[in-house]
Design an enzyme around this catalytic site. Structure first.
Site, short mmCIF file in Angstrom:
data_model
loop_
_atom_site.label_atom_id
_atom_site.label_comp_id
_atom_site.label_asym_id
_atom_site.label_seq_id
_atom_site.Cartn_x
_atom_site.Cartn_y
_atom_site.Cartn_z
N THR A 157 -1.46 -0.86 -4.46
CA THR A 157 -2.15 0.42 -4.64
C THR A 157 -1.19 1.42 -5.27
O THR A 157 0.02 1.37 -5.02
CB THR A 157 -2.66 0.99 -3.30
OG1 THR A 157 -1.55 1.44 -2.52
CG2 THR A 157 -3.44 -0.06 -2.53
N LYS B 213 9.84 -0.44 -6.54
CA LYS B 213 8.50 -0.89 -6.13
C LYS B 213 8.08 -2.10 -6.95
O LYS B 213 7.51 -3.06 -6.41
CB LYS B 213 7.49 0.24 -6.31
CG LYS B 213 6.11 -0.07 -5.77
CD LYS B 213 5.20 1.15 -5.78
CE LYS B 213 3.84 0.84 -5.17
NZ LYS B 213 2.95 2.02 -5.13
N SER C 271 0.82 -1.21 0.00
CA SER C 271 0.00 0.00 0.00
C SER C 271 0.85 1.26 0.00
O SER C 271 1.90 1.33 0.64
CB SER C 271 -0.92 0.00 1.23
OG SER C 271 -1.64 1.22 1.31
N ASP C 272 0.36 2.26 -0.73
CA ASP C 272 0.88 3.61 -0.60
C ASP C 272 0.64 4.11 0.81
O ASP C 272 -0.22 3.58 1.53
CB ASP C 272 0.14 4.56 -1.55
CG ASP C 272 0.80 4.61 -2.92
OD1 ASP C 272 1.88 4.03 -3.06
OD2 ASP C 272 0.21 5.21 -3.82
N LYS C 273 1.34 5.16 1.19
CA LYS C 273 1.07 5.81 2.48
C LYS C 273 0.15 7.01 2.29
O LYS C 273 -0.97 7.05 2.81
CB LYS C 273 2.37 6.25 3.15
CG LYS C 273 2.15 7.05 4.44
CD LYS C 273 3.44 7.49 5.06
CE LYS C 273 4.10 8.61 4.29
NZ LYS C 273 3.33 9.89 4.33
#
Length: 870
Positions: free
Chosen positions: A608, A591, A313-315
């Site tokens: 995401t 990533k 997940s992105d932050k």
């Protein structure tokens, strides 16, 4: 259009007139098939061919009533299929309207976001990385602009764009370097352009027929189901062939009787309702997910999301609220300022000694900026990157005029922010001198700086001291942005990124979403691992991760440079990546490597993303999830799923619904296969015992229609049982027809088939006529089917623990099936065709008691399963 008009864009009034003249900026939608063609399409199926053969054979054998009844069943099935497919098309249309694209234009001198279909010729369009070009435009300004035109030209490399060049009007598209075309993707840089053509007048509009005729491939799940259905059909045909051979060997059956039995039993036992029920299950899943802010772009993603074992997940904006506010500023000499206030509203105070240097720091952030902040409609409205917006709000808190800052310092060049750069810059004329203003990550800005501003003096930079200030901010969970400037020479801005004067840093806070902690705990409880992958500083990432419960203070953070060093040294990166759950300072390629590592180790990974740089990882993942609010067009088009509220909790809700859909598919399969298996066993028992056929062909068709026709679709509407996320995710390689379903089918099939044979045998022994015995046996099989449908609502839960009306459609379908069958026995024509007789209340009651044995045995089996699980 003169230069000043170009900068201000069209007026709203002019845009409205042009929209009336040119129409919406849309391409024609693919022509949807008519209801009649959908109806005809329902007959193009191997299962329907069997029904047609059965009807033809009935007519040839002078079984006119049976033939007519089979034709009625054919028309009824086609009608139901037509309604389902037409409804699915309408749902797909509604889904397309939910993910309409938007773009940025300048109107009345103000940058604003509008829907793509509102763009008109003459509009001034703003383009940036990740955008889909909304129309054909001629560029008037661009900075490092590159465009992916592969959809038009087939050229895989992005095309660099420029302005002020002469290009022939008939030049190939690939040579028109001063134009951008509708549907292409901005991969790098920024640009502004005037719209030349919209809709069908664009280049893509000229080939609209080919574009709109694109066919979607069949989802892998549906292919697996179809193959499974054919395998089951083959097994049934083998069983029926063996049964027919056995009947011929034992004798006592007419050829006509054997033929009609074979056809009827084949039609009855083949699960022809399975594809329709699965389509309904997936469509219901899509609709339920849409209500949870999860938009499914690809049908298979409904089930795939439920199979997820790992989320990267992105932050920013996913685990946090995506509203940055500058809370603290530190100057190189250690002067510290606290800033209050939230969001884009400029209300708040500056705590600390008033300083001209703080204003200089803020002005640098305002100039190296591409966002807008305006007061409109009684509220402050922002547009652009949230970091840029935070500096505009900061300036307002300091009492600075944004308009005056930009008017006094004319922009000469812009270095747009790109994730690969990690900084942005602006070259401006300030009075008699030209200055370059830069803001970005502390590491980047420090590497450009040789001096720092202390008081009114410029002194050599104290790198160690600045790094300590940086660590102080990062450990508080702040996103840290550094700022610097220098007096420029005549060289391009990108060649002057050195010898800069460091002005200070600001700490921005993006609060954790209130629901994110609970959502992550739900994932962990459900056996789903979560990793945070961000470009932020390791200390900032760790502070947020600890708040979310992703790690404790002892867990280390894996950074992009660490991965890079491991690769340079020839060390395997798997050992570094697999144990980690926090990744910071990660570049796009890294990533993708992280995602690929987890996939290689048998994880089913959801990723995401929101930017152009996320597209490779989204494509690499098993399930790509794009953000609907802040996501770029490229990210949304690459992804399988779009989260409309950019909220991690919505992803978790989607996973839960995906598991519900898969569970419902299993329930439908178990119901249909068990019913067919019981019929096969009943007929085998009768042939081996030398008894007449327990049902004629038309009765088998009726049984199939009444016992399963509505119930299988109704099961697809079953809501979640609860606790879906308390179980580990299934293996992606797990077959649908697994050990548990096989066990269920054998148990229920043997019980239904065995009891039905016993009753049929008993009735004949008691002197009942064959017609009467068949009539009562058919009633018993229908009772079995309804009880089995109700008990199929859960594989492990007792029927009595499930709220009765949580699936009202199934609750209605069961008594309705009974009512239809009882009514048929009183209707002259239908009762003659089906050879039905009215059943007395006494007979129905003892048949019900026998059928309830199935419920008892299934409840015991479920209890045994629950105990084994414990």
């Amino acid at each position: 259009m003169d230069h000043s008009t170009k900068e201000l864009g069209l007026t709203q009034q002019d845009a409205k007139k042009r929209l009336q003249i040119h129409g919406p900026n849309l391409l024609p939608e693919p022509a949807l098939p008519s209801i009649f063609s959908i109806f005809i399409h329902q007959f193009l199926s191997p299962f329907i061919y069997i029904l047609v053969i059965a009807a033809t054979a009935s007519f040839l054998l002078a079984q006119i009533p049976s033939g007519i009844f089979i034709c009625v069943v054919l028309l009824l099935n086609a009608g139901i299929g037509t309604v389902q497919e037409y409804s699915a098309q309408r749902s797909a249309g509604a889904l397309r309207s939910m993910i309409r694209g938007s773009t940025h234009v300048v109107r009345d001198g103000i940058a604003q976001k509008i829907q793509v279909d509102e763009v008109v010729p003459g509009d001034l369009v703003l383009l940036s990385s990740g955008d889909k070009v909304p129309a054909d435009v001629t560029l008037i300004n661009c900075q490092s602009l590159a465009v992916d035109e592969s959809m038009l030209t087939g050229e895989s490399l992005a095309v660099s764009k420029t302005v002020n060049v002469d290009v022939m009007s008939n030049a190939p598209l690939s040579d028109r370097v001063n134009e951008c075309f509708a549907g292409t993707i901005i991969t790098h840089g920024r640009g502004q352009g005037i719209v030349d053509a919209t809709g069908l007048d664009t280049q893509i509009g000229n080939i609209a027929k080919q574009v709109t005729a694109e066919r979607l491939s069949e989802p892998p799940l549906m292919i697996r189901i179809r193959h499974f259905t054919y395998q089951v059909a083959l097994a049934i045909f083998i069983a029926i062939a063996l049964l027919a051979s056995l009947m011929l060997i034992k004798g006592g059956y007419t050829t006509e009787g054997i033929l009609l039995m074979t056809i009827g039993l084949a039609v009855s036992t083949i699960p022809e309702g399975l594809p329709a029920a699965l389509t309904v299950a997936l469509a219901i899943g899509m609709r339920r997910m849409a209500k949870l802010n999860v938009i499914i772009r690809k049908l298979i993603a409904v089930e795939a999301l439920g199979s997820c074992t790992f989320i990267c997940s992105d932050k920013t904006g996913t685990l946090t609220v995506n509203e940055l506010t500058i809370r603290e500023a530190i100057l190189p000499d250690g002067s510290c300022y606290q800033i209050s206030g939230e969001g884009v509203t400029p209300g708040g105070e500056i705590h600390g000694d008033d300083s001209e240097r703080l204003r200089s720091l803020c002005i640098t952030g305002v100039l190296a900026n591409e966002s807008h902040l305006d007061y409109s409609g009684g509220e402050w409205v922002s547009d652009g990157d949230i970091v840029d917006v935070a500096f505009l709000v900061f300036a307002k808190k300091l009492g600075l005029s944004l308009k005056q800052i930009n008017q006094q310092r004319q922009r000469l060049d812009l270095i747009p922010y790109e994730s690969e750069r990690a900084f942005s810059g602006s070259l401006n004329r300030d009075g008699n001198q030209t200055c370059l203003y830069v803001k970005g990550s502390p590491e980047k800005v420090l590497s450009m700086s040789s001096h720092m501003l202390c008081g009114n003096d410029v002194v050599p930079i104290d790198t160690a001291g600045i790094e300590q200030q940086f660590i102080h901010l990062a450990r508080q969970g702040y996103r840290v942005i550094a700022l610097a400037r220098r007096q420029a020479n005549g060289e391009p801005a990108e060649q002057q990124l050195n010898q800069m004067t460091f002005l200070g840093m600001v700490g921005m806070i993006d609060p954790v979403r209130p629901e994110a902690y609970a959502a992550i705990q739900r994932c962990l409880d459900g056996g789903i691992q979560v990793a945070m992958v961000t470009g932020d500083h390791p200390d900032t990432a760790k502070a947020i991760a600890m708040e979310l419960g992703l790690c404790d203070s002892t867990q280390s953070v894996v950074t992009g440079p660490m991965i890079q060093d491991a690769m340079r040294a020839g060390r395997p990166i798997d050992e570094l990546i697999l144990p980690a759950r926090i990744f910071a300072r990660i570049e796009p390629k890294q990533k993708e490597q992280i995602v690929n590592t987890f996939i290689r180790h048998r994880n089913f990974v959801a990723v995401t993303g929101d930017g152009v740089n996320d597209a490779p990882a989204l494509r690499q993942s098993n399930v790509g999830i794009a953000m609907g609010k802040r996501g770029t067009d490229l990210a949304r088009e690459t992804a399988d799923i779009i989260i409309t509220d950019d909220n991690f909790a919505s992803i978790v809700n989607g996973i839960e619904q995906g598991r519900v859909v898969y569970n419902n598919i299993r329930k439908v399969i178990a119901l249909l296969i068990a019913t067919g298996f019981s019929a096969i066993l009943l007929f085998f028992g009768c042939v081996l015992a030398g008894l007449p056929m327990p049902m004629i062909a038309v009765q088998l068709l009726w049984l199939n229609l009444i016992a399963n026709g509505i119930q299988d679709v109704a099961l697809a509407f079953e809501p979640k049982e609860g606790g879906e996320l308390n179980k580990p995710p299934r293996s992606p390689s797990e077959p649908i027809f697994d050990k548990r379903i096989i066990e269920h089918v054998i148990l229920t099939g043997v019980v239904m088939g065995g009891l039905a044979f016993t009753v049929y045998y008993f009735l004949l022994q008691q002197g009942e006529t064959v017609e009467s015995a068949r009539n009562l046996t058919l009633m018993l099989m229908i009772l079995f089917g309804n009880i089995h449908a109700l008990n199929s609502r859960s594989e492990t839960k007792s029927l009595f623990s499930i709220p009765l009306f949580s699936n009202s459609l199934l609750v209605i379908a069961v008594p309705l099936a009974q009512l239809l069958h009882i009514s048929a026995s009183y209707l002259p024509v239908l009762s003659d065709v089906l050879q039905l007789q009215p059943v007395t209340l006494s007979q129905w009651s003892w048949l019900l008691l026998i059928a309830l044995n199935l419920l008892l045995i299934e409840e015991i089996h479920k209890y045994w399963r629950r105990k084994n699980q414990e």
